[in-house]
Design a protein around this motif. Structure first.
Motif: not given
Length: 106
Positions: A45-46, A48-57, A38-43
């Protein structure tokens, strides 16, 4: 509507065994960046970033097991076109070889 040049380490393109950890090559981004086809839109990308942050926490890890594909096409000197495709576990490698960009609208 922008032309985008990426400042990268050549290892992003050629899978070189050893390269110094520094930028050493400019390339032209020739199309959209996609994630999981899927075309990487800002939404996206955000998300993905949130998923990474939640997994880290939740896991208490610095490197969580979030997986996704990134793919994009670039043009480099010598009239060569490359498709850079890093599968899930290699995505962090892209970030290790990426140092910035310059964008211009014509």
């Amino acid at each position: 509507g922008f032309s985008v040049c990426l400042f990268v380490n050549m290892a992003m393109i050629d899978n070189v065994m050893f390269t110094p950890p520094s930028p050493n090559h400019w390339v032209l981004l020739t199309g959209a960046i996609s994630s999981d086809h899927k075309v990487l839109t800002p939404a996206i990308a955000k998300k993905i970033s949130n998923d990474i942050n939640m997994a880290e926490m939740s896991a208490g890890e610095d490197e969580p097991d979030i997986e996704y594909d990134l793919e994009f096409q670039i043009f480099t000197w010598g009239n060569k076109k490359y498709t850079v495709h890093h599968k899930k576990s290699d995505t962090k490698d892209i970030l290790n070889y990426y140092y910035g960009y310059v964008a211009a609208k014509w």
